[in-house]
Scaffold this motif. Structure first.
Motif, mmCIF file in Angstrom:
data_model
loop_
_atom_site.group_PDB
_atom_site.id
_atom_site.type_symbol
_atom_site.label_atom_id
_atom_site.label_comp_id
_atom_site.label_asym_id
_atom_site.label_seq_id
_atom_site.Cartn_x
_atom_site.Cartn_y
_atom_site.Cartn_z
ATOM 1 N N ALA A 28 18.041 4.048 -31.701
ATOM 2 C CA ALA A 28 19.389 3.661 -31.257
ATOM 3 C C ALA A 28 20.428 4.678 -31.736
ATOM 4 O O ALA A 28 21.334 5.059 -30.972
ATOM 5 N N SER A 29 20.286 5.143 -32.977
ATOM 6 C CA SER A 29 21.239 6.124 -33.512
ATOM 7 C C SER A 29 21.150 7.443 -32.744
ATOM 8 O O SER A 29 22.179 8.055 -32.418
ATOM 9 N N GLY A 30 19.916 7.884 -32.451
ATOM 10 C CA GLY A 30 19.760 9.131 -31.701
ATOM 11 C C GLY A 30 20.317 9.040 -30.292
ATOM 12 O O GLY A 30 20.996 9.963 -29.814
ATOM 13 N N VAL A 31 20.060 7.909 -29.625
ATOM 14 C CA VAL A 31 20.522 7.742 -28.240
ATOM 15 C C VAL A 31 22.049 7.651 -28.183
ATOM 16 O O VAL A 31 22.703 8.411 -27.444
ATOM 17 N N LEU A 32 22.628 6.730 -28.973
ATOM 18 C CA LEU A 32 24.087 6.581 -28.952
ATOM 19 C C LEU A 32 24.768 7.823 -29.514
ATOM 20 O O LEU A 32 25.848 8.229 -29.041
ATOM 21 N N GLY A 33 24.139 8.445 -30.515
ATOM 22 C CA GLY A 33 24.712 9.651 -31.104
ATOM 23 C C GLY A 33 24.778 10.806 -30.115
ATOM 24 O O GLY A 33 25.702 11.625 -30.165
ATOM 25 N N SER A 34 23.810 10.879 -29.195
ATOM 26 C CA SER A 34 23.819 11.945 -28.190
ATOM 27 C C SER A 34 25.039 11.820 -27.275
ATOM 28 O O SER A 34 25.726 12.812 -26.987
ATOM 29 N N PHE A 35 25.307 10.585 -26.832
ATOM 30 C CA PHE A 35 26.500 10.376 -25.998
ATOM 31 C C PHE A 35 27.770 10.652 -26.797
ATOM 32 O O PHE A 35 28.719 11.251 -26.284
ATOM 33 N N ALA A 36 27.790 10.207 -28.074
ATOM 34 C CA ALA A 36 28.974 10.426 -28.908
ATOM 35 C C ALA A 36 29.215 11.914 -29.133
ATOM 36 O O ALA A 36 30.357 12.375 -29.121
ATOM 37 N N LEU A 37 28.132 12.678 -29.328
ATOM 38 C CA LEU A 37 28.271 14.122 -29.551
ATOM 39 C C LEU A 37 28.864 14.803 -28.322
ATOM 40 O O LEU A 37 29.789 15.621 -28.438
#
Length: 302
Positions: A28-37
């Motif tokens: 979840a952190s990797g997926v949401l973090g990709s959009f946030a980045l």
């Protein structure tokens, strides 16, 4: 050590549940973090993580006992409040966004430390275990805590999968997204809410200080391997999952080492590998391309 880790994974039910939940948290952190980045909102996660501490402490003072779901609701409320304050400051003043994030982050975290100090000085407060929220302690989670965190992480992953096309359009062509009838404001609000929830559910395992790192490091690492959003999301989720699994297993066989820092250190090692050997933007790839280009120019006598 590898044999001990393998034995713990196969024969300790509590370790299996903690590994599963931190794996889902990493995805979840990797997926949401990709959009946030890609939306240039990486620092928002840092602010939300630090802002969650006063929410946790306030919820504990309100109910007088450690109930994870209530504490997470308090953390989510404080995180959302911090997010809206950052937006309000940047929209109504000339203060830049990074400055507003630093202001909100510092003030909320300071309030959290004050409240945490007050709680730990109480008769029952020093046994509350709230200080575990600062650096995280996945091994101390109960089965109910694990169910809560794993279930919430699974829901976040599912929502991100269902809204992948809409968020992709929102990142790369917001004008077209608005003209095509998509509710841009609703999608932005939903993304901010999910980002806050991702940070909140990971606080007990990784801690308020380090949760932002788990959100950012896998997505940045994935950027060195691909330029495609779909591949980036998958790679970032994989790095987050591997970091969570490795951090928990190392913590299980190594007495005295906190799980949260180990998860982040593992993610940092993945970043170093990606930075060095990344197929798209890695250091070795760039040096090789530079050497080939130089030899080509020499052959042409330029």
């Amino acid at each position: 050590m590898l044999q001990e880790m393998w034995h713990a994974l196969l024969h300790q039910p509590n370790t299996q549940w903690v590994v599963l939940s931190t794996m889902l948290l990493g995805i979840a952190s990797g997926v949401l973090g990709s959009f946030a980045l890609l939306k240039k909102q990486s620092l928002i996660g840092d602010a939300v993580a630090h802002a969650a501490l006063p929410g946790i402490c306030t919820a504990y003072l309100f109910i007088g006992e450690k109930q994870l779901l209530v504490l997470l609701i308090g953390a989510a409320a404080a995180g959302l409040l911090a997010t809206y304050l950052i937006q309000l400051i940047t929209m109504t003043t000339r203060i830049k966004k990074d400055t507003a994030i630093c202001m909100v982050l510092s003030v909320f975290f300071g309030m959290g430390i004050v409240l945490l100090t007050r709680i730990t000085r109480q008769a029952q407060g020093n046994k509350s275990g709230l200080d575990n929220f600062v650096f995280g302690q996945a091994a101390a989670m109960t089965r109910t805590d694990v169910y809560t965190m794993g279930g919430a992480a699974g829901i976040l992953i599912l929502i991100a999968f269902l809204l992948f096309k809409e968020w992709k359009l929102l990142i790369f062509d917001p004008g077209f997204a608005k003209n095509s009838g998509l509710s841009v404001g609703l999608l932005e609000t939903l993304f901010s809410t999910l980002l806050v929830m991702t940070v909140v559910i990971g606080i007990q395992a990784v801690g308020v200080i380090l949760m932002a790192a788990l959100l950012i490091i896998p997505s940045i690492s994935a950027r060195y391997w691909t330029d495609r959003l779909g591949s980036m999301v998958i790679i970032a989720g994989g790095i987050g999952a591997c970091s969570g699994i490795a951090g928990v297993l190392i913590s299980t066989v190594s007495t005295g080492l906190a799980t949260g820092p180990l998860i982040v250190v593992t993610a940092a090692l993945c970043f170093i590998v990606s930075f060095t050997f990344g197929r798209k933007h890695g250091l070795v790839q760039k040096l090789t391309a530079h050497r080939v280009r130089t030899e080509h120019l020499k052959e042409e006598g330029i």
